[in-house]
Design an enzyme around this catalytic site. Structure first.
Site, PDB file in Angstrom:
ATOM      1  N   SER A  10      24.407  24.838   5.673  1.00 15.89           N
ATOM      2  CA  SER A  10      24.187  23.561   6.346  1.00 15.89           C
ATOM      3  C   SER A  10      23.046  22.766   5.719  1.00 15.89           C
ATOM      4  O   SER A  10      23.180  21.555   5.468  1.00 15.89           O
ATOM      5  CB  SER A  10      23.922  23.790   7.832  1.00 15.89           C
ATOM      6  N   ARG A  32      31.237  30.981  -1.793  1.00 12.47           N
ATOM      7  CA  ARG A  32      32.621  31.166  -1.354  1.00 12.47           C
ATOM      8  C   ARG A  32      33.504  30.051  -1.908  1.00 12.47           C
ATOM      9  O   ARG A  32      33.290  28.874  -1.605  1.00 12.47           O
ATOM     10  CB  ARG A  32      32.674  31.207   0.166  1.00 12.47           C
ATOM     11  N   LYS A 188       7.048  29.107  11.603  1.00 13.39           N
ATOM     12  CA  LYS A 188       7.562  28.404  12.793  1.00 13.39           C
ATOM     13  C   LYS A 188       8.878  29.015  13.260  1.00 13.39           C
ATOM     14  O   LYS A 188       9.208  28.957  14.448  1.00 13.39           O
ATOM     15  CB  LYS A 188       7.707  26.913  12.499  1.00 13.39           C
ATOM     16  N   ASP A 241       7.539  20.422  12.147  1.00 15.08           N
ATOM     17  CA  ASP A 241       8.612  21.411  11.986  1.00 15.08           C
ATOM     18  C   ASP A 241       8.643  22.366  13.172  1.00 15.08           C
ATOM     19  O   ASP A 241       9.719  22.751  13.659  1.00 15.08           O
ATOM     20  CB  ASP A 241       8.383  22.174  10.679  1.00 15.08           C
ATOM     21  N   THR A 245      11.905  22.812  15.637  1.00 18.85           N
ATOM     22  CA  THR A 245      12.566  24.124  15.610  1.00 18.85           C
ATOM     23  C   THR A 245      12.517  24.814  16.971  1.00 18.85           C
ATOM     24  O   THR A 245      13.460  25.506  17.354  1.00 18.85           O
ATOM     25  CB  THR A 245      11.923  25.022  14.540  1.00 18.85           C
TER      26      THR A 245
END
Length: 329
Positions: A10, A32, A188, A241, A245
């Site tokens: 992603s 893949r 984090k 961040d 997260t």
């Protein structure tokens, strides 16, 4: 610029789109073949960014040699614990600029990802750059506004990478504190697992805010012990961040922790997804690194106990709450 993005998960796919939007010529490498074929034929990454259209200019291959051929810059977007193995299989010119998206600390060595790249590929640190910040991949792929930090020991390299990836919706800032940016990005994830577990246990906003804030204190202590600049942890690669997260259901580490808090086992959660929660893999190496530098990280240590099966999320919470009272700083 001809840029190879090595890793079509992603984050790698989303960053490849950013580079395309900024006018670069980008080739994604996917382990893949079926993922590469879908990106080329459907302009979609069905497994990692389902339902989102990708730029027609974003091509993909499953042969790493085809991706790296003629590349002027290489982006590494593979899980942190597989980075060294992958680098050993790729032939990358040491004059090529390397950009790391990986967030973790290597097990066994305690090395940051830029250090692994330097050691495994022989790159000059001044030709290395790391990208870190509140960068949830799906939001970036949706072209929602966000900011990031590109950090390199070389201000010139950081400025180059900033130019390559700066777009109308992806705002890049430069920094020369690679240590701080990488530690913020790696640690984090561990704090997010603890916060997610708190969510799964039904804890309120006061408790979750306390975990985030005390987690930031742990991250900063470790960073300062390793030579990072304190102000980095108040910026995008630190607090920014951490907040994204810990709070977003798009965060793999936060959702992993939430599932733990609701009673699922580590093996069960890992078996149910292709996505990698980096905090699960890196929590042990982060705690080992902290202990080697006499840095106290009680939240990270509690996460390790839960992930390794030595404690339940409820016991983790009890252990944190039973710690002795002390000054905040």
């Amino acid at each position: 610029m001809r840029i190879a993005v090595m890793g079509a998960g992603s984050w790698g796919t989303a960053f490849g789109q950013v580079l395309c939007d900024a006018g670069q010529e980008v080739t994604l490498w996917s382990r893949r073949p079926e993922v590469a074929a879908a990106i080329n034929d459907d302009h979609r990454n069905h497994d990692y960014l389902p339902g989102l259209d990708l730029p027609a200019a974003l091509g993909a291959v499953s042969d790493p040699r085809a991706a790296l051929d003629g590349a002027e810059a290489v982006v590494v977007a593979v899980p942190s614990q597989t980075l060294r193995e992958n680098l050993s299989q790729w032939r990358i010119d040491t004059e090529t600029t390397m950009i790391s998206l990986a967030k973790g600390i290597e097990l066994g060595t305690g090395l940051r990802m830029s250090q692994v790249i330097e050691q495994a590929s022989g790159h000059d640190p001044n030709r290395l750059c790391v990208v870190s910040g509140p960068n949830l991949a799906r939001e970036i792929a949706e072209r929602q506004p966000c900011s990031t930090v590109v950090a390199s020991p070389s201000a010139e390299t950081a400025a180059q990478v900033q130019q390559w990836c700066h777009t109308r919706t992806f705002r890049a800032y430069t920094n020369t504190d690679v240590i701080g940016c990488e530690l913020g990005g790696a640690t984090k994830n561990v704090i997010a697992i603890a916060v997610g577990a708190g969510v799964g246990l039904g804890m309120g906003h006061n408790a979750l805010a306390s975990l985030i804030t005390r987690g930031l204190a742990e991250i900063t202590r470790l960073g300062l012990a390793l030579g990072a600049a304190e102000h980095t942890f108040a910026g995008l690669a630190g607090l920014g961040d951490l907040v994204a997260t810990c709070n977003s259901p798009l965060s793999r580490n936060r959702t992993f922790g939430e599932a733990l808090g609701k009673g699922r086992t580590v093996d069960d959660i890992l078996a149910s997804t292709r996505q990698v929660a980096e905090g699960v893999k890196s929590c042990r190496s982060i705690v080992d690194l902290a202990r080697a530098h006499d840095v106290e990280m009680p939240i990270a240590e509690a996460v390790v106990r839960v992930v390794e099966g030595a404690a339940t999320p409820v016991q983790m919470l009890d252990q944190l709450l039973s710690r002795s009272a002390k000054p905040e700083r």
